[in-house]
Scaffold this motif. Structure first.
Motif, PDB file in Angstrom:
ATOM      1  N   MET A   1      -2.692  29.592   9.703  1.00 47.81           N
ATOM      2  CA  MET A   1      -2.345  30.864   9.092  1.00 47.81           C
ATOM      3  C   MET A   1      -2.222  30.664   7.580  1.00 47.81           C
ATOM      4  SD  MET A   1      -2.079  33.079  11.604  1.00 47.81           S
ATOM      5  CE  MET A   1      -0.981  34.439  11.418  1.00 47.81           C
ATOM      6  N   LYS A   2      -2.569  31.707   6.860  1.00 44.35           N
ATOM      7  CA  LYS A   2      -2.525  31.689   5.405  1.00 44.35           C
ATOM      8  C   LYS A   2      -1.697  32.885   4.949  1.00 44.35           C
ATOM      9  CE  LYS A   2      -5.970  30.817   1.879  1.00 44.35           C
ATOM     10  NZ  LYS A   2      -7.414  30.829   1.618  1.00 44.35           N
ATOM     11  N   GLU A   3      -0.808  32.656   3.982  1.00 37.29           N
ATOM     12  CA  GLU A   3       0.095  33.717   3.529  1.00 37.29           C
ATOM     13  C   GLU A   3      -0.493  34.468   2.341  1.00 37.29           C
ATOM     14  OE1 GLU A   3       4.709  34.383   2.083  1.00 37.29           O
ATOM     15  OE2 GLU A   3       4.029  32.369   2.583  1.00 37.29           O
ATOM     16  N   TRP A   4      -0.314  35.809   2.380  1.00 38.00           N
ATOM     17  CA  TRP A   4      -0.780  36.689   1.336  1.00 38.00           C
ATOM     18  C   TRP A   4       0.349  37.619   0.924  1.00 38.00           C
ATOM     19  CZ3 TRP A   4      -5.695  36.158  -0.584  1.00 38.00           C
ATOM     20  CH2 TRP A   4      -6.558  35.360   0.153  1.00 38.00           C
ATOM     21  N   GLU A  26      -4.576  44.722  13.223  1.00 38.10           N
ATOM     22  CA  GLU A  26      -5.992  44.604  13.585  1.00 38.10           C
ATOM     23  C   GLU A  26      -6.601  43.315  13.059  1.00 38.10           C
ATOM     24  OE1 GLU A  26      -6.867  49.423  13.703  1.00 38.10           O
ATOM     25  OE2 GLU A  26      -7.501  48.253  11.950  1.00 38.10           O
ATOM     26  N   LEU A  27      -6.062  42.806  11.971  1.00 33.00           N
ATOM     27  CA  LEU A  27      -6.543  41.538  11.401  1.00 33.00           C
ATOM     28  C   LEU A  27      -5.783  40.329  11.966  1.00 33.00           C
ATOM     29  CD1 LEU A  27      -6.873  42.676   7.676  1.00 33.00           C
ATOM     30  CD2 LEU A  27      -8.754  42.126   9.244  1.00 33.00           C
ATOM     31  N   ARG A  28      -4.948  40.581  12.984  1.00 39.56           N
ATOM     32  CA  ARG A  28      -4.104  39.539  13.612  1.00 39.56           C
ATOM     33  C   ARG A  28      -3.122  38.953  12.601  1.00 39.56           C
ATOM     34  NH1 ARG A  28      -9.128  37.687  14.811  1.00 39.56           N
ATOM     35  NH2 ARG A  28      -8.603  35.642  14.013  1.00 39.56           N
ATOM     36  N   GLY A  29      -2.655  39.818  11.699  1.00 39.12           N
ATOM     37  CA  GLY A  29      -1.679  39.413  10.701  1.00 39.12           C
ATOM     38  C   GLY A  29      -0.264  39.482  11.246  1.00 39.12           C
ATOM     39  N   ASP A  30       0.618  38.759  10.606  1.00 36.41           N
ATOM     40  CA  ASP A  30       2.028  38.722  10.989  1.00 36.41           C
ATOM     41  C   ASP A  30       2.870  38.925   9.735  1.00 36.41           C
ATOM     42  OD1 ASP A  30       4.385  38.344  12.437  1.00 36.41           O
ATOM     43  OD2 ASP A  30       4.308  36.159  12.217  1.00 36.41           O
ATOM     44  N   LEU A  31       3.669  40.000   9.717  1.00 41.58           N
ATOM     45  CA  LEU A  31       4.542  40.253   8.570  1.00 41.58           C
ATOM     46  C   LEU A  31       5.667  39.242   8.530  1.00 41.58           C
ATOM     47  CD1 LEU A  31       4.957  44.129   8.514  1.00 41.58           C
ATOM     48  CD2 LEU A  31       3.715  42.704   6.911  1.00 41.58           C
ATOM     49  N   MET A  45       5.561  49.304  -2.076  1.00 42.25           N
ATOM     50  CA  MET A  45       5.832  48.412  -0.952  1.00 42.25           C
ATOM     51  C   MET A  45       5.279  47.051  -1.323  1.00 42.25           C
ATOM     52  SD  MET A  45       5.258  50.180   2.743  1.00 42.25           S
ATOM     53  CE  MET A  45       4.006  51.422   2.500  1.00 42.25           C
ATOM     54  N   ILE A  46       5.998  46.050  -0.908  1.00 41.29           N
ATOM     55  CA  ILE A  46       5.503  44.691  -1.073  1.00 41.29           C
ATOM     56  C   ILE A  46       5.752  43.961   0.243  1.00 41.29           C
ATOM     57  CG2 ILE A  46       7.633  43.907  -2.170  1.00 41.29           C
ATOM     58  CD1 ILE A  46       5.847  41.939  -3.807  1.00 41.29           C
ATOM     59  N   PHE A  47       4.708  43.325   0.730  1.00 39.87           N
ATOM     60  CA  PHE A  47       4.766  42.577   1.980  1.00 39.87           C
ATOM     61  C   PHE A  47       4.400  41.132   1.719  1.00 39.87           C
ATOM     62  CE2 PHE A  47       3.171  46.753   3.600  1.00 39.87           C
ATOM     63  CZ  PHE A  47       4.217  47.060   4.451  1.00 39.87           C
ATOM     64  N   SER A  48       4.934  40.273   2.531  1.00 39.22           N
ATOM     65  CA  SER A  48       4.418  38.922   2.687  1.00 39.22           C
ATOM     66  C   SER A  48       3.889  38.892   4.112  1.00 39.22           C
ATOM     67  CB  SER A  48       5.543  37.898   2.506  1.00 39.22           C
ATOM     68  OG  SER A  48       5.119  36.638   2.995  1.00 39.22           O
ATOM     69  N   ALA A  49       2.617  38.546   4.266  1.00 35.23           N
ATOM     70  CA  ALA A  49       2.010  38.527   5.598  1.00 35.23           C
ATOM     71  C   ALA A  49       1.130  37.295   5.745  1.00 35.23           C
ATOM     72  CB  ALA A  49       1.179  39.791   5.819  1.00 35.23           C
ATOM     73  N   GLU A  50       1.089  36.794   6.962  1.00 34.58           N
ATOM     74  CA  GLU A  50       0.209  35.677   7.276  1.00 34.58           C
ATOM     75  C   GLU A  50      -0.978  36.198   8.063  1.00 34.58           C
ATOM     76  OE1 GLU A  50       3.049  31.792   7.617  1.00 34.58           O
ATOM     77  OE2 GLU A  50       2.825  33.017   9.420  1.00 34.58           O
ATOM     78  N   SER A  54      -9.040  31.566   8.820  1.00 35.16           N
ATOM     79  CA  SER A  54     -10.492  31.753   8.811  1.00 35.16           C
ATOM     80  C   SER A  54     -10.914  33.061   8.141  1.00 35.16           C
ATOM     81  CB  SER A  54     -11.020  31.739  10.249  1.00 35.16           C
ATOM     82  OG  SER A  54     -10.412  32.786  11.000  1.00 35.16           O
ATOM     83  N   LEU A  55      -9.968  33.991   7.926  1.00 35.73           N
ATOM     84  CA  LEU A  55     -10.305  35.267   7.288  1.00 35.73           C
ATOM     85  C   LEU A  55     -10.431  35.080   5.779  1.00 35.73           C
ATOM     86  CD1 LEU A  55      -8.063  37.963   9.019  1.00 35.73           C
ATOM     87  CD2 LEU A  55     -10.523  37.638   9.233  1.00 35.73           C
TER      88      LEU A  55
END
Length: 176
Positions: A1-4, A26-31, A45-50, A54-55
């Protein structure tokens, strides 16, 4: 997983959070973390999501922009550098407080009070402020992280003294 880090801003409308979180799912992300603020009908809004490693960034950005387009959302997507050492959030001895302020609504009051915080290296970790309906007064709540060595009572007294010209009252209490 990569954090954005995902940052969004637009006029506030019902359904924005649902659309954005659906796109993340839908992108299989996790907040990991989220914050939202609405000011005078505009939100940020500001999120940190993984997301799966591979995306590619362009896939994530394009999918989120498609979800945001109907709402007129400005979107910024930043990669969180996983190789950089994460700084300690707070130094040992840091204490957390809630500062409630009130007074006359005049230009310069926030500048004067925030300079005190900066001088003492106090981190303002959250803030909400509103002026009264008639525009004559304001109320503000700040969440503060006081570094070791900052006396809360002396800080409150300094804030009150600096805000005297604005009729500022201050109530500083330990955070729950």
């Amino acid at each position: 997983m990569k954090e954005w880090i995902i940052i969004m801003a637009a006029a506030n409308r019902a359904g924005i959070l649902a659309a954005v979180t659906r796109a993340i799912t839908e992108l299989r992300g996790d907040l990991r973390e989220a914050s939202q603020t609405v000011v005078r009908g505009h939100f940020t809004m500001i999120f940190s999501a993984e997301f799966p490693g591979s995306l590619e960034q362009s896939i994530i950005r394009d999918h989120l922009q498609d979800a945001c387009r109907p709402f007129g959302i400005e979107l910024v997507l930043r990669e969180q550098d996983a190789t950089a050492a994460a700084p300690a959030l707070y130094a040992p001895g840091t204490t957390h407080f809630r500062l409630r302020l009130g007074g006359r609504n005049e230009p310069g009051v926030l500048r004067r009070l925030s300079q005190i915080m900066a001088r003492h290296s106090v981190d303002i970790t959250g803030m909400h402020a509103e002026r009264s309906e008639d525009g004559q007064s304001f109320e503000m709540i700040q969440k503060l992280a006081l570094p070791a060595g900052v006396d809360p009572l002396l800080l409150q007294q300094e804030v009150e003294a600096a805000g005297q010209d604005f009729g500022v009252t201050a109530d500083l209490r330990a955070a729950d």
